[in-house]
Enzyme design. Structure first.
Site, PDB file in Angstrom:
ATOM      1  N   GLY A 161       1.055  -0.744   0.224  1.00  0.00           N
ATOM      2  CA  GLY A 161       0.300   0.187  -0.061  1.00  0.00           C
ATOM      3  C   GLY A 161       0.702   1.156  -0.548  1.00  0.00           C
TER       4      GLY A 161
ATOM      5  CG  HIS B  35       9.806  16.845   1.196  1.00  0.00           C
ATOM      6  ND1 HIS B  35       9.644  15.287   2.010  1.00  0.00           N
ATOM      7  CD2 HIS B  35      10.414  17.334   0.579  1.00  0.00           C
ATOM      8  CE1 HIS B  35      10.203  14.877   0.531  1.00  0.00           C
ATOM      9  NE2 HIS B  35      10.863  15.710   0.140  1.00  0.00           N
ATOM     10  N   PRO B  36       6.578  16.074   1.615  1.00  0.00           N
ATOM     11  CG  PRO B  36       5.750  14.778  -0.883  1.00  0.00           C
ATOM     12  CD  PRO B  36       6.594  15.579   0.366  1.00  0.00           C
TER      13      PRO B  36
ATOM     14  CB  SER C  30       4.421   2.151   2.968  1.00  0.00           C
ATOM     15  OG  SER C  30       3.942   3.267   2.399  1.00  0.00           O
ATOM     16  CG  ASN C  31       6.762  -1.397   5.163  1.00  0.00           C
ATOM     17  OD1 ASN C  31       6.751  -1.180   4.674  1.00  0.00           O
ATOM     18  ND2 ASN C  31       7.601  -1.961   5.156  1.00  0.00           N
TER      19      ASN C  31
ATOM     20  CB  THR D 202     -35.822 -31.199  11.489  1.00  0.00           C
ATOM     21  OG1 THR D 202     -37.605 -32.239  11.376  1.00  0.00           O
ATOM     22  CG2 THR D 202     -36.403 -30.449  12.923  1.00  0.00           C
ATOM     23  CG  HIS D 203     -34.187 -33.502   8.390  1.00  0.00           C
ATOM     24  ND1 HIS D 203     -32.884 -34.005   7.772  1.00  0.00           N
ATOM     25  CD2 HIS D 203     -34.044 -33.976   9.426  1.00  0.00           C
ATOM     26  CE1 HIS D 203     -32.620 -34.578   8.926  1.00  0.00           C
ATOM     27  NE2 HIS D 203     -32.852 -34.684   9.593  1.00  0.00           N
TER      28      HIS D 203
ATOM     29  CB  SER E 289     -42.690 -11.131 -13.302  1.00  0.00           C
ATOM     30  OG  SER E 289     -42.253 -11.724 -14.220  1.00  0.00           O
ATOM     31  CB  SER E 290     -40.217  -8.343 -16.958  1.00  0.00           C
ATOM     32  OG  SER E 290     -40.072  -9.538 -17.361  1.00  0.00           O
TER      33      SER E 290
ATOM     34  CE  LYS F 268     -42.783 -15.143 -10.050  1.00  0.00           C
ATOM     35  NZ  LYS F 268     -41.770 -15.271  -9.071  1.00  0.00           N
TER      36      LYS F 268
ATOM     37  CG  ASN G   6     -40.155 -12.050  -6.914  1.00  0.00           C
ATOM     38  OD1 ASN G   6     -41.006 -12.641  -6.996  1.00  0.00           O
ATOM     39  ND2 ASN G   6     -39.999 -11.618  -8.096  1.00  0.00           N
TER      40      ASN G   6
ATOM     41  CD  GLU H 198     -35.678 -12.979  -4.921  1.00  0.00           C
ATOM     42  OE1 GLU H 198     -36.524 -13.579  -4.938  1.00  0.00           O
ATOM     43  OE2 GLU H 198     -35.775 -11.248  -4.849  1.00  0.00           O
TER      44      GLU H 198
END
Length: 467
Positions: free
Chosen positions: A100, A124-125, A135-136, A182-183, A313-314, A319, A321, A326
């Site tokens: 980075g 000065h930067p 940076s480390n 269940t299941h 739906s189109s 409909k 959803n 989702e």
């Protein structure tokens, strides 16, 4: 920007930089070297990086290393970066040098330019903005700071809101009895309140997991500089830096207990990502339960009706959803994928430095942001407003042959199985079939097979079969 350029210099020589850009030569080289994805470092990361530079200038001033007027100019400029006033000046791709360094120098150059303008003399930067830093240690520190602030300020409040909405809905529908599953097969009855309490507990556990990780997240690499030895930094810089950052954020950051770990590994980021993945898995379960319960309205379970938010739906008029669940499921999938990236990146700590820091930062912050946003949407646009279909629930309960389980202590498992099979085969209510196949009085059958009573538990401490 503009078609005009100015000439900037760094240790590798001269190059052209857009005339209006606040960055300098090193940033420009990275712009040219990494035209890879178009993805830039997140706003949360740039904001935290501004805070890091602010705190560093303040710490260096208190240590007597930086002129007070120069430090004030750096702090003011870094504060503007933290506030998001110069986001367009951070154009670098996420997929850049693994330390980075490019993004750190981008910040140093932008802040130096702003500070020079404010002070009226050169800042000065490297010598001033980056004093006592590498940076480390800057980038690992910024990962922790940005993630900690995101978790505290965005994710935890959003999850607490979702928890509270679930608790309110739990109270609202708590006594409604439904068929347990269940299941995906009919099982003994539960109340909607019990079902929602499971969801609420998942969110509460997620909050506890985040709290458990926070102490390590608040431990910062700053002060380790290049390889963990603290070369070129005052021995007290790390501690003074954390004090200054805590003043700026009101968060109790502290120096890492071991700088060599803090620079060479990203284990805490991996840990946090794992907690985020667990929360995503919880949201996926809740979202899918809502989708199943809402399914239909005629050919599905139809136990609840989620708020109708948009046409579904189109081609099929009428409909609607379950769009929010989702979306929640997709967010969960994304967060799980982000965790896989972070896990692989976390393994890239070679000797004294991890070299996949930018991609860790990007994915970690994206996961925090997505989970926070979807938690609020799920709470407000799905859970708070769903309506229960009591007639559908009652119909399913009436015909549920698994209720015969409550008769096991009285008539035995084999007899119960025969009753259940006959009730299912003939499509008759269980109580009607049990009345014919046992000599239990009607009132006793009514008591034993009362669905509401069955949700209150039975013999404690025993064992039961699976499924």
């Amino acid at each position: 920007m503009t078609s005009s350029f100015r000439v900037e210099r760094d240790s590798m020589g001269e190059l052209q930089v857009p005339a209006q850009a606040l960055w300098g030569a090193q940033t420009q080289r990275a712009v040219q070297n990494f035209p890879i994805s178009g993805l830039t470092m997140p706003r949360a990361f740039i904001g935290a990086l501004g805070l890091v530079k602010q705190a560093a200038a303040r710490a260096n001033t208190r240590l007597g290393l930086l002129d007070a007027a120069l430090a004030r100019a750096i702090e003011a400029a870094a504060g503007e970066v933290a506030a998001g006033r110069h986001d367009a000046q951070f154009p670098l791709d996420v997929f850049q040098t693994g330390s980075g360094t490019s993004t750190n120098m981008n910040a140093n150059e932008v802040i130096a330019t702003l500070a020079t303008r404010g002070l009226g003399k050169a800042v000065h930067p490297n010598d001033h903005v980056n004093m006592g830093q590498s940076s480390n240690d800057v980038i690992p520190t910024t990962i922790h700071v940005s993630a900690a602030l995101g978790v505290r300020r965005e994710l935890i409040p959003a999850l607490e809101h979702l928890r509270d909405v679930l608790a309110a809905k739990e109270r609202e529908v708590g006594t409604v009895v439904k068929t347990g599953r269940t299941h995906l097969m009919d099982a003994m009855p539960v109340t909607l309140g019990q079902e929602l309490s499971g969801w609420r507990a998942q969110i509460e556990s997620g909050l506890e997991r985040l709290a458990a990780t926070e102490p390590r997240l608040l431990a910062l690499a700053q002060g380790g500089t290049a390889v963990g030895t603290g070369i070129n930094a005052h021995p007290d810089f790390g501690a003074r830096f954390c004090e200054a950052l805590a003043e700026l954020t009101q968060v109790p950051f502290a120096p890492a207990r071991n700088y060599f770990e803090a620079l060479s590994s990203q284990d805490t980021a991996v840990e946090l990502s794992g907690q985020l993945k667990a929360i995503a898995v919880s949201l996926m379960k809740i979202a899918n339960d809502l989708r199943w319960m809402n399914s239909g309205p005629l050919a599905g379970l139809g136990e609840i009706s989620l708020p109708a938010l948009q046409p579904g739906s189109s081609i099929m008029p009428g409909k609607v959803n379950p769009v929010i669940p989702e979306a929640a499921a997709m967010v969960a999938a994304q967060v799980i994928g982000n965790d896989a990236t972070i896990t692989v990146a976390g393994q890239s700590g070679n000797f004294q430095l991890n070299v996949m820091l930018p991609v860790i930062a990007y994915n970690l912050l994206e996961s925090i942001r997505l989970l926070a946003n979807i938690s609020r949407a799920l709470a407000d646009r799905a859970i708070a407003g769903f309506k229960v279909n009591p007639a559908r629930l009652a119909e399913a309960l009436e015909r549920n042959p698994i209720l015969v389980t409550a008769l096991n202590p009285v008539i035995g498992y084999e007899k119960g199985a025969a009753i259940a099979k006959k009730a299912y085969a003939e499509g008759k209510p269980l109580r009607e079939v049990a009345q014919k196949m046992t000599d239990l009085p009607p009132e006793e059958l009514a008591r034993l097979l009362d669905p509401a009573e069955l949700t209150r538990g039975g013999i404690k401490g025993g064992t039961s079969g699976g499924g």
